[in-house]
Design an enzyme around this catalytic site. Sequence first.
Site, PDB file in Angstrom:
ATOM      1  CG  ASP A  43      -1.644  -6.219   4.125  1.00 18.00           C
ATOM      2  OD1 ASP A  43      -1.907  -5.198   3.454  1.00 18.00           O
ATOM      3  OD2 ASP A  43      -2.447  -6.705   4.944  1.00 18.00           O
ATOM      4  CG  ASN A  80      -6.322   0.207  -0.275  1.00 19.35           C
ATOM      5  OD1 ASN A  80      -5.288   0.043  -0.925  1.00 19.35           O
ATOM      6  ND2 ASN A  80      -6.379   0.010   1.034  1.00 19.35           N
ATOM      7  CG  HIS A 109      -1.861  -1.150   1.284  1.00 20.43           C
ATOM      8  ND1 HIS A 109      -3.105  -1.133   0.690  1.00 20.43           N
ATOM      9  CD2 HIS A 109      -1.730  -2.377   1.842  1.00 20.43           C
ATOM     10  CE1 HIS A 109      -3.711  -2.296   0.891  1.00 20.43           C
ATOM     11  NE2 HIS A 109      -2.890  -3.066   1.587  1.00 20.43           N
ATOM     12  CG  HIS A 119      -9.551  -8.379   2.334  1.00 21.88           C
ATOM     13  ND1 HIS A 119      -8.615  -7.611   2.996  1.00 21.88           N
ATOM     14  CD2 HIS A 119     -10.513  -8.664   3.251  1.00 21.88           C
ATOM     15  CE1 HIS A 119      -8.996  -7.446   4.254  1.00 21.88           C
ATOM     16  NE2 HIS A 119     -10.153  -8.075   4.429  1.00 21.88           N
ATOM     17  CG  ASN A 150      -9.083  -6.942   8.233  1.00 23.12           C
ATOM     18  OD1 ASN A 150      -9.332  -8.085   8.577  1.00 23.12           O
ATOM     19  ND2 ASN A 150      -9.915  -6.234   7.490  1.00 23.12           N
ATOM     20  NE  ARG A 191      -2.137   3.563   3.599  1.00 22.26           N
ATOM     21  CZ  ARG A 191      -2.898   2.493   3.695  1.00 22.26           C
ATOM     22  NH1 ARG A 191      -3.672   2.143   2.686  1.00 22.26           N
ATOM     23  NH2 ARG A 191      -2.898   1.772   4.800  1.00 22.26           N
ATOM     24  N   PRO A 235      -6.551  -0.616  10.769  1.00 25.99           N
ATOM     25  CG  PRO A 235      -7.561  -2.294   9.476  1.00 25.99           C
ATOM     26  CD  PRO A 235      -7.753  -0.870   9.948  1.00 25.99           C
ATOM     27  CG  HIS A 282      -2.640   3.057   8.993  1.00 31.56           C
ATOM     28  ND1 HIS A 282      -3.551   3.388   8.020  1.00 31.56           N
ATOM     29  CD2 HIS A 282      -2.750   1.712   9.170  1.00 31.56           C
ATOM     30  CE1 HIS A 282      -4.180   2.295   7.613  1.00 31.56           C
ATOM     31  NE2 HIS A 282      -3.708   1.266   8.287  1.00 31.56           N
ATOM     32  CG  HIS A 328      -4.147 -10.436   3.758  1.00 34.47           C
ATOM     33  ND1 HIS A 328      -5.394 -11.017   3.776  1.00 34.47           N
ATOM     34  CD2 HIS A 328      -4.357  -9.149   3.393  1.00 34.47           C
ATOM     35  CE1 HIS A 328      -6.306 -10.129   3.451  1.00 34.47           C
ATOM     36  NE2 HIS A 328      -5.694  -8.980   3.207  1.00 34.47           N
TER      37      HIS A 328
END
EC number: 3.5.2.3
Length: 421
Positions: A300, A88, A56, A173, A273, A58, A318, A304, A227
């Site tokens: 993964d 995402n 990820h 997922h 998660n 971002r 998460p 954050h 995952h």
Amino acid sequence: MSAHVISGARLADGSTTDLAIVDGRFVEVADAPADAERIDADGLLALPGLVDLHTHLREPGREDAETVASGTRAAARGGYTAVFAMPNLTPDTDTAEAAQYVAELGRRDGTCEVVPIGAVTKGRAGTELAELGLMARQGVRVFSDDGACVHDSLLMRRALTYLKPFDGVVAQHAQDPRLAGPGACCHESEISGRLGLPGWPSVAESTVIARDVQLAEFTGGRYHACHISTAESVEVIRWAKARGIHVTAEVTPHHLLLDTPHVETYDTTFKVNPPLRTSEHIEALREALADGTIDVVGTDHPPHAVQDKDHPFDVALPGMLGLEQALAVVMEVMVGSGRMDWPTLVERMAVAPARIGRLAHQGRPLAVGEPANLVLVDPERRAMVDREQTASLSRNNPYHGRELPDPVELTVWAGRVTYRR
């Protein structure tokens, strides 16, 4: 002209060699120019650059947590030469234009290759297929609604069918929203009851995978389980592979090392998660990674910002950082224990993820004529992990304060040194 000569490196098979790189490819040492940079690799392992199927980054949308520049710097520090960027984002990568933009950000700012993953459904909302064909024609081969489950059976069937002619793969997922809803955050067990945290039962993962692999068999499509975290999921995937179904699976570093009791402090760094599981599940995952039931290690890596973790456990977002310590964890858990040798590590962390993602120029042998993507590894160096010593913009590192291998000495992507200790 960029040129390097790496001398005395040990390969994964135990042999020792000198490697020469000129203009992004391995060449004969005799063909390297006299002014090539000389790198002494005595005592170091030379491995193909690592490939992450599950990162990820971002950007665009949450540049306060990570950018392509910072995320790929973290990847290079971890020995990665390619990462697949999950969709995402804001906006979600659900159109050909959005996928092109992510790829362009990678070309502009990346210190490793950035490969966009397309969303399976529009807005990852699980109600209508995204522009799968248009994205596939732009070269996208991996599609996922990661962070959300494609829970509609008909949509999953259609996605597997639609992507088959493009050789695309659906990366799921697996989280049944009825069994483990949005608030689920702790492995359903005595601990979740005692802590008063909403339970995330193991069957909420394995039942989705069981449905999906049968749809993959029915359609002939390619399916990848993201995952995975449970022993039941391992058994479903083992069954599917025995039937010849086109299924692959990944496990994260944190699910190989960290267990449910870590959440007893309510430290939101350990909220992830799917959630951390018990030792029985961890043992099943380690065994499956060793025997090939699980094909790859996927980080993964989900950065954050502090404000997104600074909440009560059941409210905080998460995710745990993974790129910089992934190799270290696999060395500690799998190689150090004797469960895995170096060639198998290369297969799980470089060759197989490149193959699943159809990235033909990554995960290649360190041989004359091949693209020069490699990582030099010190198999003996160890250090205490410090979350402040990171290339990432975020600090949600679950290994902070833990002593682990500190292996990466040098990373080379397409002939360019992208990280040097």
